[in-house]
Design a protein around this motif. Structure first.
Motif, PDB file in Angstrom:
ATOM      1  N   ALA A  72      96.810  15.940 -50.016  1.00 17.73           N
ATOM      2  CA  ALA A  72      97.513  17.069 -49.403  1.00 17.73           C
ATOM      3  C   ALA A  72      96.643  17.738 -48.344  1.00 17.73           C
ATOM      4  O   ALA A  72      97.118  18.106 -47.258  1.00 17.73           O
ATOM      5  CB  ALA A  72      97.924  18.076 -50.480  1.00 17.73           C
ATOM      6  N   HIS A  73      95.365  17.898 -48.655  1.00 14.22           N
ATOM      7  CA  HIS A  73      94.438  18.510 -47.704  1.00 14.22           C
ATOM      8  C   HIS A  73      94.348  17.691 -46.414  1.00 14.22           C
ATOM      9  O   HIS A  73      94.279  18.259 -45.308  1.00 14.22           O
ATOM     10  CB  HIS A  73      93.055  18.633 -48.348  1.00 14.22           C
ATOM     11  N   LYS A  74      94.386  16.396 -46.533  1.00 16.54           N
ATOM     12  CA  LYS A  74      94.336  15.523 -45.353  1.00 16.54           C
ATOM     13  C   LYS A  74      95.480  15.823 -44.399  1.00 16.54           C
ATOM     14  O   LYS A  74      95.341  15.699 -43.175  1.00 16.54           O
ATOM     15  CB  LYS A  74      94.374  14.057 -45.791  1.00 16.54           C
ATOM     16  N   TYR A  75      96.618  16.240 -44.954  1.00 14.90           N
ATOM     17  CA  TYR A  75      97.790  16.549 -44.136  1.00 14.90           C
ATOM     18  C   TYR A  75      97.977  18.058 -43.967  1.00 14.90           C
ATOM     19  O   TYR A  75      99.101  18.537 -43.815  1.00 14.90           O
ATOM     20  CB  TYR A  75      99.029  15.893 -44.749  1.00 14.90           C
ATOM     21  N   ARG A  76      96.868  18.797 -44.031  1.00 14.26           N
ATOM     22  CA  ARG A  76      96.836  20.243 -43.768  1.00 14.26           C
ATOM     23  C   ARG A  76      97.650  21.034 -44.787  1.00 14.26           C
ATOM     24  O   ARG A  76      98.204  22.089 -44.474  1.00 14.26           O
ATOM     25  CB  ARG A  76      97.313  20.551 -42.339  1.00 14.26           C
ATOM     26  N   MET A  77      97.687  20.573 -46.012  1.00 16.81           N
ATOM     27  CA  MET A  77      98.411  21.300 -47.058  1.00 16.81           C
ATOM     28  C   MET A  77      97.500  21.673 -48.218  1.00 16.81           C
ATOM     29  O   MET A  77      97.963  21.865 -49.337  1.00 16.81           O
ATOM     30  CB  MET A  77      99.594  20.463 -47.563  1.00 16.81           C
ATOM     31  N   GLY A  78      96.202  21.764 -47.964  1.00 16.79           N
ATOM     32  CA  GLY A  78      95.288  22.128 -49.029  1.00 16.79           C
ATOM     33  C   GLY A  78      95.487  23.558 -49.515  1.00 16.79           C
ATOM     34  O   GLY A  78      95.384  23.855 -50.699  1.00 16.79           O
ATOM     35  N   MET A  79      95.816  24.472 -48.585  1.00 19.75           N
ATOM     36  CA  MET A  79      95.975  25.871 -48.938  1.00 19.75           C
ATOM     37  C   MET A  79      97.385  26.194 -49.411  1.00 19.75           C
ATOM     38  O   MET A  79      97.588  27.163 -50.154  1.00 19.75           O
ATOM     39  CB  MET A  79      95.636  26.762 -47.739  1.00 19.75           C
ATOM     40  N   SER A  80      98.361  25.429 -48.968  1.00 20.26           N
ATOM     41  CA  SER A  80      99.748  25.765 -49.278  1.00 20.26           C
ATOM     42  C   SER A  80     100.606  24.506 -49.281  1.00 20.26           C
ATOM     43  O   SER A  80     100.542  23.694 -48.346  1.00 20.26           O
ATOM     44  CB  SER A  80     100.281  26.761 -48.239  1.00 20.26           C
ATOM     45  N   PHE A  81     101.405  24.361 -50.326  1.00 22.17           N
ATOM     46  CA  PHE A  81     102.280  23.197 -50.469  1.00 22.17           C
ATOM     47  C   PHE A  81     103.525  23.634 -51.217  1.00 22.17           C
ATOM     48  O   PHE A  81     103.455  24.421 -52.161  1.00 22.17           O
ATOM     49  CB  PHE A  81     101.563  22.094 -51.245  1.00 22.17           C
ATOM     50  N   HIS A  82     104.680  23.120 -50.799  1.00 20.91           N
ATOM     51  CA  HIS A  82     105.940  23.394 -51.506  1.00 20.91           C
ATOM     52  C   HIS A  82     106.759  22.110 -51.504  1.00 20.91           C
ATOM     53  O   HIS A  82     107.255  21.680 -50.471  1.00 20.91           O
ATOM     54  CB  HIS A  82     106.709  24.513 -50.797  1.00 20.91           C
ATOM     55  N   GLY A  83     106.857  21.487 -52.661  1.00 20.51           N
ATOM     56  CA  GLY A  83     107.578  20.226 -52.778  1.00 20.51           C
ATOM     57  C   GLY A  83     108.805  20.340 -53.657  1.00 20.51           C
ATOM     58  O   GLY A  83     108.825  21.063 -54.655  1.00 20.51           O
ATOM     59  N   LEU A  84     109.850  19.609 -53.271  1.00 15.02           N
ATOM     60  CA  LEU A  84     111.082  19.491 -54.048  1.00 15.02           C
ATOM     61  C   LEU A  84     111.421  18.018 -54.185  1.00 15.02           C
ATOM     62  O   LEU A  84     111.182  17.216 -53.273  1.00 15.02           O
ATOM     63  CB  LEU A  84     112.247  20.209 -53.348  1.00 15.02           C
ATOM     64  N   TRP A  85     111.983  17.663 -55.321  1.00 12.96           N
ATOM     65  CA  TRP A  85     112.400  16.290 -55.565  1.00 12.96           C
ATOM     66  C   TRP A  85     113.755  16.326 -56.258  1.00 12.96           C
ATOM     67  O   TRP A  85     113.968  17.111 -57.183  1.00 12.96           O
ATOM     68  CB  TRP A  85     111.386  15.569 -56.463  1.00 12.96           C
ATOM     69  N   TRP A 123     111.353  18.930 -44.593  1.00 12.02           N
ATOM     70  CA  TRP A 123     111.131  17.561 -44.120  1.00 12.02           C
ATOM     71  C   TRP A 123     111.453  16.665 -45.296  1.00 12.02           C
ATOM     72  O   TRP A 123     110.782  16.722 -46.329  1.00 12.02           O
ATOM     73  CB  TRP A 123     109.678  17.418 -43.675  1.00 12.02           C
ATOM     74  N   MET A 124     112.495  15.872 -45.186  1.00 12.78           N
ATOM     75  CA  MET A 124     112.988  15.137 -46.347  1.00 12.78           C
ATOM     76  C   MET A 124     113.213  13.660 -46.035  1.00 12.78           C
ATOM     77  O   MET A 124     113.547  13.275 -44.915  1.00 12.78           O
ATOM     78  CB  MET A 124     114.301  15.756 -46.839  1.00 12.78           C
ATOM     79  N   GLY A 125     113.001  12.853 -47.057  1.00 16.61           N
ATOM     80  CA  GLY A 125     113.226  11.422 -46.909  1.00 16.61           C
ATOM     81  C   GLY A 125     113.329  10.768 -48.269  1.00 16.61           C
ATOM     82  O   GLY A 125     112.904  11.332 -49.286  1.00 16.61           O
ATOM     83  N   ARG A 126     113.902   9.582 -48.291  1.00 19.34           N
ATOM     84  CA  ARG A 126     114.040   8.855 -49.552  1.00 19.34           C
ATOM     85  C   ARG A 126     112.669   8.463 -50.082  1.00 19.34           C
ATOM     86  O   ARG A 126     111.854   7.913 -49.363  1.00 19.34           O
ATOM     87  CB  ARG A 126     114.910   7.615 -49.353  1.00 19.34           C
ATOM     88  N   LEU A 127     112.452   8.770 -51.330  1.00 18.33           N
ATOM     89  CA  LEU A 127     111.193   8.425 -51.978  1.00 18.33           C
ATOM     90  C   LEU A 127     111.248   7.009 -52.518  1.00 18.33           C
ATOM     91  O   LEU A 127     110.282   6.251 -52.471  1.00 18.33           O
ATOM     92  CB  LEU A 127     110.909   9.422 -53.102  1.00 18.33           C
ATOM     93  N   GLN A 164     112.458  13.080 -51.593  1.00 21.01           N
ATOM     94  CA  GLN A 164     111.321  13.988 -51.599  1.00 21.01           C
ATOM     95  C   GLN A 164     111.449  14.951 -50.424  1.00 21.01           C
ATOM     96  O   GLN A 164     111.790  14.538 -49.312  1.00 21.01           O
ATOM     97  CB  GLN A 164     110.014  13.200 -51.487  1.00 21.01           C
ATOM     98  N   ILE A 165     111.180  16.231 -50.682  1.00 23.36           N
ATOM     99  CA  ILE A 165     111.323  17.271 -49.663  1.00 23.36           C
ATOM    100  C   ILE A 165     110.041  18.091 -49.623  1.00 23.36           C
ATOM    101  O   ILE A 165     109.566  18.554 -50.661  1.00 23.36           O
ATOM    102  CB  ILE A 165     112.501  18.212 -49.986  1.00 23.36           C
ATOM    103  N   ILE A 166     109.496  18.288 -48.442  1.00 25.88           N
ATOM    104  CA  ILE A 166     108.379  19.203 -48.261  1.00 25.88           C
ATOM    105  C   ILE A 166     108.876  20.371 -47.428  1.00 25.88           C
ATOM    106  O   ILE A 166     109.420  20.184 -46.332  1.00 25.88           O
ATOM    107  CB  ILE A 166     107.183  18.511 -47.592  1.00 25.88           C
ATOM    108  N   VAL A 167     108.737  21.572 -47.968  1.00 29.70           N
ATOM    109  CA  VAL A 167     109.206  22.786 -47.311  1.00 29.70           C
ATOM    110  C   VAL A 167     108.030  23.440 -46.598  1.00 29.70           C
ATOM    111  O   VAL A 167     106.947  23.589 -47.168  1.00 29.70           O
ATOM    112  CB  VAL A 167     109.820  23.760 -48.334  1.00 29.70           C
ATOM    113  N   HIS A 216     110.826  10.900 -41.206  1.00 26.57           N
ATOM    114  CA  HIS A 216     111.771  11.533 -42.112  1.00 26.57           C
ATOM    115  C   HIS A 216     112.585  12.591 -41.363  1.00 26.57           C
ATOM    116  O   HIS A 216     112.378  12.806 -40.170  1.00 26.57           O
ATOM    117  CB  HIS A 216     111.041  12.139 -43.303  1.00 26.57           C
ATOM    118  N   THR A 217     113.509  13.205 -42.046  1.00 24.20           N
ATOM    119  CA  THR A 217     114.455  14.120 -41.410  1.00 24.20           C
ATOM    120  C   THR A 217     113.996  15.571 -41.523  1.00 24.20           C
ATOM    121  O   THR A 217     113.709  16.055 -42.614  1.00 24.20           O
ATOM    122  CB  THR A 217     115.852  13.967 -42.037  1.00 24.20           C
ATOM    123  N   ARG A 218     113.956  16.242 -40.385  1.00 17.19           N
ATOM    124  CA  ARG A 218     113.570  17.661 -40.328  1.00 17.19           C
ATOM    125  C   ARG A 218     114.826  18.495 -40.180  1.00 17.19           C
ATOM    126  O   ARG A 218     115.626  18.298 -39.259  1.00 17.19           O
ATOM    127  CB  ARG A 218     112.661  17.884 -39.113  1.00 17.19           C
TER     128      ARG A 218
END
Length: 244
Positions: free
Chosen positions: A11-24, A66-70, A76-79, A238-240
């Motif tokens: 997650a940190h590699k993709y700039r989400m080390g401080m904040s992440f919100h995932g939905l599945w 940002w959502m796409g088929r897992l 999988q959705i990243i908010v 994926h779809t934004r």
């Protein structure tokens, strides 16, 4: 890197080390999924994670999903952004399962499970054995071998700990204990060069127990959905969509 921390570092590699919100959600119809989180499916555009910020600036409390088929069964959705919404009831409607997990600089949230429009389980990612919900132990079979304890200190003797982290951690603790009167100069000016990477990680929310809790929670999600968060998916197209 410790194996128990690997997904935080991803997650940190993709700039989400401080904040992440995932939905599945157990649904691969992206238009349907977009509608159920309150987004307009017609506004969706395909993009990479690197381009997630391109396009109209949502502003205010509008967020980006940002959502796409897992895989063949799950989306999988990243908010991104401050989005005060409660999506799991709508996502799980129609006898589906839906999951949510997030963290910020203020703390790590519970892993939430909803089924058929109703919240079922809240599994604490940081307090051992803490479960809530109408079926509090519904996720227990997915937690074998994982660790959910923000107070854990076993990392101090782990040979796979990041180089210099232990020394950096002890140095940072001495700064916390010092009064303003004791600090003559900016301590970072005389900081050993080997502390630069640990400092960068710390400023991005890293600590060994927190990274382990986060990784354990994401492993639980991966065991349920059949696929963990990974680089292949993060590097995909994926779809934004915007969430008003």
């Amino acid at each position: 890197m410790r194996e128990s921390e690997r997904l935080w570092h991803l997650a940190h590699k993709y700039r989400m080390g401080m904040s992440f919100h995932g939905l599945w959600v157990e649904d691969t119809n992206l238009a349907d999924v977009a509608s159920r989180i309150g987004a307009d499916p017609a506004s969706g555009v395909e993009c990479t994670w690197a381009d997630i910020g391109e396009g109209p600036n949502p502003g205010g409390n509008t967020g980006i999903a940002w959502m796409g088929r897992l895989n063949t069964g799950w989306t999988q959705i990243i908010v991104v952004g401050a989005t005060p919404f409660d999506p799991l009831s709508a996502l799980s409607a129609g006898n589906r399962r839906a999951l949510e997990f997030a963290w910020t600089v203020n703390g790590v949230h519970d892993v939430l499970l909803a089924v058929d429009g109703r919240y079922v389980t809240a599994l604490s990612a940081t307090r051992p054995g803490v479960r809530k919900g109408t079926d509090p132990h519904a996720l227990d079979r997915y937690t074998s071998g994982l660790q959910f304890d923000a107070e854990d200190s076993s990392w101090r003797s782990d040979p796979d700990l990041l180089p210099s982290w232990l020394e950096y951690s002890d140095w940072a603790e001495t700064l916390i204990d010092m009064s303003d009167d004791d600090m003559v100069d900016d301590p970072h000016e005389s900081m050993p060069s080997e502390f630069r990477q640990p400092l960068e990680l710390s400023l991005n929310g890293y600590s060994p127990p927190m990274a382990t809790c986060v990784t354990s929670a994401l492993v639980v999600v991966g065991r349920i959905t059949g696929r963990e968060l990974d680089e292949e998916w993060m590097n995909g197209l994926h779809t934004r969509v915007l969430i008003p």
